[in-house]
Design a protein around this motif. Structure first.
Motif, PDB file in Angstrom:
ATOM      1  N   MET A 243      27.148 -56.573  49.741  1.00 43.96           N
ATOM      2  CA  MET A 243      26.556 -57.510  50.700  1.00 43.96           C
ATOM      3  C   MET A 243      27.530 -58.622  51.081  1.00 43.96           C
ATOM      4  SD  MET A 243      22.702 -57.847  49.150  1.00 43.96           S
ATOM      5  CE  MET A 243      22.376 -59.314  50.134  1.00 43.96           C
ATOM      6  N   GLY A 244      28.293 -59.101  50.127  1.00 41.57           N
ATOM      7  CA  GLY A 244      29.273 -60.140  50.411  1.00 41.57           C
ATOM      8  C   GLY A 244      28.687 -61.515  50.668  1.00 41.57           C
ATOM      9  N   THR A 245      27.399 -61.698  50.432  1.00 41.00           N
ATOM     10  CA  THR A 245      26.773 -63.003  50.675  1.00 41.00           C
ATOM     11  C   THR A 245      26.885 -63.934  49.476  1.00 41.00           C
ATOM     12  OG1 THR A 245      24.643 -62.088  49.963  1.00 41.00           O
ATOM     13  CG2 THR A 245      25.140 -62.059  52.334  1.00 41.00           C
ATOM     14  N   ILE A 246      27.234 -63.360  48.312  1.00 35.80           N
ATOM     15  CA  ILE A 246      27.386 -64.156  47.093  1.00 35.80           C
ATOM     16  C   ILE A 246      28.855 -64.151  46.708  1.00 35.80           C
ATOM     17  CG2 ILE A 246      26.636 -64.405  44.689  1.00 35.80           C
ATOM     18  CD1 ILE A 246      24.149 -62.840  45.372  1.00 35.80           C
ATOM     19  N   ASN A 247      29.297 -65.256  46.125  1.00 33.30           N
ATOM     20  CA  ASN A 247      30.686 -65.368  45.707  1.00 33.30           C
ATOM     21  C   ASN A 247      31.039 -64.215  44.769  1.00 33.30           C
ATOM     22  OD1 ASN A 247      33.110 -66.093  44.329  1.00 33.30           O
ATOM     23  ND2 ASN A 247      32.788 -68.211  44.990  1.00 33.30           N
ATOM     24  N   ILE A 248      31.998 -63.385  45.191  1.00 29.14           N
ATOM     25  CA  ILE A 248      32.335 -62.185  44.432  1.00 29.14           C
ATOM     26  C   ILE A 248      32.911 -62.532  43.066  1.00 29.14           C
ATOM     27  CG2 ILE A 248      34.656 -62.011  45.455  1.00 29.14           C
ATOM     28  CD1 ILE A 248      34.306 -58.967  45.322  1.00 29.14           C
ATOM     29  N   PHE A 249      33.617 -63.674  42.970  1.00 27.59           N
ATOM     30  CA  PHE A 249      34.204 -64.050  41.690  1.00 27.59           C
ATOM     31  C   PHE A 249      33.136 -64.463  40.687  1.00 27.59           C
ATOM     32  CE2 PHE A 249      37.563 -64.794  44.857  1.00 27.59           C
ATOM     33  CZ  PHE A 249      38.556 -63.993  44.323  1.00 27.59           C
ATOM     34  N   GLN A 250      32.058 -65.084  41.177  1.00 26.82           N
ATOM     35  CA  GLN A 250      30.952 -65.415  40.285  1.00 26.82           C
ATOM     36  C   GLN A 250      30.255 -64.155  39.790  1.00 26.82           C
ATOM     37  OE1 GLN A 250      28.365 -68.101  42.378  1.00 26.82           O
ATOM     38  NE2 GLN A 250      29.802 -69.836  42.277  1.00 26.82           N
ATOM     39  N   LEU A 251      30.089 -63.173  40.693  1.00 28.80           N
ATOM     40  CA  LEU A 251      29.478 -61.909  40.293  1.00 28.80           C
ATOM     41  C   LEU A 251      30.322 -61.200  39.237  1.00 28.80           C
ATOM     42  CD1 LEU A 251      28.168 -60.386  43.660  1.00 28.80           C
ATOM     43  CD2 LEU A 251      26.813 -61.271  41.767  1.00 28.80           C
ATOM     44  N   LEU A 252      31.636 -61.151  39.463  1.00 29.01           N
ATOM     45  CA  LEU A 252      32.520 -60.488  38.509  1.00 29.01           C
ATOM     46  C   LEU A 252      32.494 -61.190  37.151  1.00 29.01           C
ATOM     47  CD1 LEU A 252      35.619 -59.697  40.766  1.00 29.01           C
ATOM     48  CD2 LEU A 252      33.951 -58.079  39.862  1.00 29.01           C
ATOM     49  N   GLU A 253      32.418 -62.510  37.165  1.00 26.54           N
ATOM     50  CA  GLU A 253      32.358 -63.251  35.906  1.00 26.54           C
ATOM     51  C   GLU A 253      31.075 -62.926  35.146  1.00 26.54           C
ATOM     52  OE1 GLU A 253      32.550 -67.868  34.256  1.00 26.54           O
ATOM     53  OE2 GLU A 253      32.874 -67.438  36.395  1.00 26.54           O
ATOM     54  N   THR A 254      29.956 -62.836  35.894  1.00 21.05           N
ATOM     55  CA  THR A 254      28.682 -62.477  35.260  1.00 21.05           C
ATOM     56  C   THR A 254      28.731 -61.071  34.686  1.00 21.05           C
ATOM     57  OG1 THR A 254      27.493 -63.904  36.815  1.00 21.05           O
ATOM     58  CG2 THR A 254      26.202 -62.258  35.627  1.00 21.05           C
ATOM     59  N   MET A 255      29.313 -60.127  35.462  1.00 21.79           N
ATOM     60  CA  MET A 255      29.426 -58.745  34.999  1.00 21.79           C
ATOM     61  C   MET A 255      30.278 -58.658  33.745  1.00 21.79           C
ATOM     62  SD  MET A 255      29.966 -57.000  38.753  1.00 21.79           S
ATOM     63  CE  MET A 255      30.376 -55.380  38.120  1.00 21.79           C
ATOM     64  N   VAL A 256      31.382 -59.372  33.732  1.00 19.61           N
ATOM     65  CA  VAL A 256      32.277 -59.354  32.575  1.00 19.61           C
ATOM     66  C   VAL A 256      31.570 -59.897  31.339  1.00 19.61           C
ATOM     67  CG1 VAL A 256      34.332 -60.457  31.619  1.00 19.61           C
ATOM     68  CG2 VAL A 256      34.431 -59.399  33.882  1.00 19.61           C
ATOM     69  N   GLN A 257      30.764 -60.944  31.498  1.00 18.72           N
ATOM     70  CA  GLN A 257      30.036 -61.504  30.363  1.00 18.72           C
ATOM     71  C   GLN A 257      29.026 -60.506  29.805  1.00 18.72           C
ATOM     72  OE1 GLN A 257      28.335 -65.146  31.812  1.00 18.72           O
ATOM     73  NE2 GLN A 257      30.282 -66.278  31.763  1.00 18.72           N
ATOM     74  N   LEU A 258      28.336 -59.790  30.698  1.00 16.75           N
ATOM     75  CA  LEU A 258      27.359 -58.795  30.248  1.00 16.75           C
ATOM     76  C   LEU A 258      28.042 -57.646  29.510  1.00 16.75           C
ATOM     77  CD1 LEU A 258      25.035 -58.616  33.392  1.00 16.75           C
ATOM     78  CD2 LEU A 258      24.496 -59.629  31.178  1.00 16.75           C
ATOM     79  N   ILE A 259      29.161 -57.184  30.053  1.00 19.62           N
ATOM     80  CA  ILE A 259      29.881 -56.069  29.426  1.00 19.62           C
ATOM     81  C   ILE A 259      30.410 -56.482  28.060  1.00 19.62           C
ATOM     82  CG2 ILE A 259      31.907 -54.567  29.637  1.00 19.62           C
ATOM     83  CD1 ILE A 259      31.509 -54.735  32.701  1.00 19.62           C
ATOM     84  N   GLY A 260      30.882 -57.734  27.946  1.00 19.24           N
ATOM     85  CA  GLY A 260      31.479 -58.192  26.701  1.00 19.24           C
ATOM     86  C   GLY A 260      30.497 -58.354  25.557  1.00 19.24           C
ATOM     87  N   LYS A 261      29.197 -58.380  25.854  1.00 18.54           N
ATOM     88  CA  LYS A 261      28.191 -58.555  24.800  1.00 18.54           C
ATOM     89  C   LYS A 261      27.908 -57.258  24.045  1.00 18.54           C
ATOM     90  CE  LYS A 261      25.774 -62.404  27.047  1.00 18.54           C
ATOM     91  NZ  LYS A 261      24.499 -62.850  27.636  1.00 18.54           N
ATOM     92  N   HIS A 262      28.359 -56.128  24.567  1.00 21.77           N
ATOM     93  CA  HIS A 262      28.046 -54.829  23.954  1.00 21.77           C
ATOM     94  C   HIS A 262      29.312 -54.216  23.362  1.00 21.77           C
ATOM     95  CE1 HIS A 262      23.913 -54.497  25.592  1.00 21.77           C
ATOM     96  NE2 HIS A 262      24.413 -55.244  26.560  1.00 21.77           N
ATOM     97  N   LYS A 263      29.298 -54.018  22.065  1.00 23.05           N
ATOM     98  CA  LYS A 263      30.412 -53.378  21.376  1.00 23.05           C
ATOM     99  C   LYS A 263      29.955 -52.034  20.823  1.00 23.05           C
ATOM    100  CE  LYS A 263      33.016 -55.584  18.570  1.00 23.05           C
ATOM    101  NZ  LYS A 263      33.458 -56.386  17.401  1.00 23.05           N
ATOM    102  N   VAL A 264      30.880 -51.074  20.817  1.00 24.73           N
ATOM    103  CA  VAL A 264      30.572 -49.779  20.218  1.00 24.73           C
ATOM    104  C   VAL A 264      30.864 -49.858  18.727  1.00 24.73           C
ATOM    105  CG1 VAL A 264      31.000 -48.476  22.313  1.00 24.73           C
ATOM    106  CG2 VAL A 264      32.890 -48.922  20.764  1.00 24.73           C
ATOM    107  N   GLY A 265      30.228 -49.002  17.951  1.00 22.59           N
ATOM    108  CA  GLY A 265      30.416 -49.016  16.512  1.00 22.59           C
ATOM    109  C   GLY A 265      31.755 -48.444  16.085  1.00 22.59           C
ATOM    110  N   ASN A 266      32.203 -48.841  14.934  1.00 28.24           N
ATOM    111  CA  ASN A 266      33.423 -48.305  14.358  1.00 28.24           C
ATOM    112  C   ASN A 266      33.063 -47.058  13.571  1.00 28.24           C
ATOM    113  OD1 ASN A 266      35.991 -47.913  13.398  1.00 28.24           O
ATOM    114  ND2 ASN A 266      35.788 -49.391  11.730  1.00 28.24           N
ATOM    115  N   ARG A 267      33.462 -45.890  14.109  1.00 27.13           N
ATOM    116  CA  ARG A 267      33.071 -44.623  13.491  1.00 27.13           C
ATOM    117  C   ARG A 267      34.312 -43.784  13.203  1.00 27.13           C
ATOM    118  NH1 ARG A 267      28.808 -43.695  18.237  1.00 27.13           N
ATOM    119  NH2 ARG A 267      30.640 -44.488  19.312  1.00 27.13           N
ATOM    120  N   PRO A 268      35.133 -44.159  12.219  1.00 23.85           N
ATOM    121  CA  PRO A 268      36.346 -43.394  11.923  1.00 23.85           C
ATOM    122  C   PRO A 268      36.021 -42.023  11.349  1.00 23.85           C
ATOM    123  CG  PRO A 268      35.975 -45.064  10.243  1.00 23.85           C
ATOM    124  CD  PRO A 268      34.952 -45.299  11.322  1.00 23.85           C
ATOM    125  N   GLY A 269      36.787 -41.033  11.770  1.00 24.17           N
ATOM    126  CA  GLY A 269      36.607 -39.690  11.239  1.00 24.17           C
ATOM    127  C   GLY A 269      35.329 -39.014  11.678  1.00 24.17           C
TER     128      GLY A 269
END
Length: 301
Positions: A243-269
């Motif tokens: 849409m381009g009606t919202i500041n794209i940098f603010q959207l990207l910052e929000t997306m990055v924060q959401l992605i950073g809250k989820h970590k995958v488990g450590n499953r060696p072997g």
């Protein structure tokens, strides 16, 4: 890597082979080559030779046993690039007769140049060294062949652990084929099929880019980020991005924060059975267009 991709069902297209170079650290795709599954110069080794230009000096190429080939090893050594592969079943290595013994089930071997393959011309064949030195390491499950012959700089355990980390690349294949619905392509012509493939790979790298931003923001490692979370976040926000009606940098910052809250488990072997849980349906497979199938008796109940 060589995942096999099937174009749209029922149209009689051959299978497509795709070989990609993926960086182990972050999962980003560096290069890709596409070819039919049959014909000359369409095998995985031939596709890899097309992508040698994407490798830099002192890189380490990690692959399965299919790439443990004399001419690939010789090409890597001449370009000051190293390789770590599982031993090919066609190669016989006797640790009692190694050139230099480095330890129990570990040593240096001298390999003699085999006969000229059909794909190589005589001038190129003469440039290939008549002999190369490789290092072989035998573990409980496999024999690893590598051009990293300095045992002090590259300890046995480090090379073994590096090959085990290759499983991350298999998970990256799953992300591309299954999570991104690339296992069955929809286009009908070779030109459009290539475009469809490269658009998928472009979006894959876009998702990896978001994960890298989340890594910087949260202080995690790239492999600790969830690809599925990043993909779902991009899907949720793509309408707002277009849409381009919202500041794209603010959207990207929000997306990055959401992605950073989820970590995958450590499953060696981790080891999973190569089997599917969902049973196939008893319905017949549609081998023709629906218009034609309506007239055929074999599809009528």
């Amino acid at each position: 890597m060589s995942p096999t991709i099937l174009p749209k069902k029922g149209l009689g297209f051959p299978l497509i082979r795709i070989l990609v170079l993926i960086t182990l650290a972050s999962g980003a795709l560096l290069d890709a080559a596409v070819a039919p599954c049959t014909g000359k110069e369409t095998g995985e080794q031939a596709l890899l030779r097309q992508m040698f230009g994407s490798l830099n000096k002192e890189d380490i190429l990690l692959g399965d046993a299919n790439f443990e080939n004399y001419f690939i090893l010789a090409a890597l050594i001449s370009a000051n690039i190293d390789g770590v592969f599982e031993k090919n079943d066609s190669r016989s290595l006797d640790f009692r007769k190694c050139h230099v013994k480095l330890g129990s089930k570990e040593g240096l071997f001298k390999l003699a140049r085999p006969a000229r393959p059909a794909w190589m011309d005589e001038d190129s064949y003469r440039e290939v060294p008549k002999e190369i030195t490789i290092r072989a390491i035998k573990t409980k499950k496999r024999i690893i062949v590598t051009t990293l012959i300095d045992a002090e700089r590259y300890p046995r355990k480090d090379i073994s652990d590096l090959y085990i980390d290759r499983w991350h690349i298999e998970l990256d294949f799953r992300c591309i084929k299954t999570m991104m619905n690339m296992d069955i392509l929809r286009c009908k012509t070779p030109e459009m099929l290539r475009k469809e493939i490269y658009v998928h790979l472009l979006v894959y790298n876009l998702i990896r880019g978001l994960m890298a931003k989340a890594t910087e923001a949260e202080g995690h490692k790239p492999r600790e980020m969830s690809f599925k979370t990043a993909q779902d976040t991009l899907r949720s926000y793509h309408h707002l991005l277009l849409m381009g009606t919202i500041n794209i940098f603010q959207l990207l910052e929000t997306m990055v924060q959401l992605i950073g809250k989820h970590k995958v488990g450590n499953r060696p072997g981790r080891s999973e059975p190569r089997a599917v849980k969902r049973r196939s349906k008893p319905s017949k497979k549609l081998q023709h267009s629906r218009k034609k199938a309506r007239k055929l008796k074999e599809y009528k109940s």
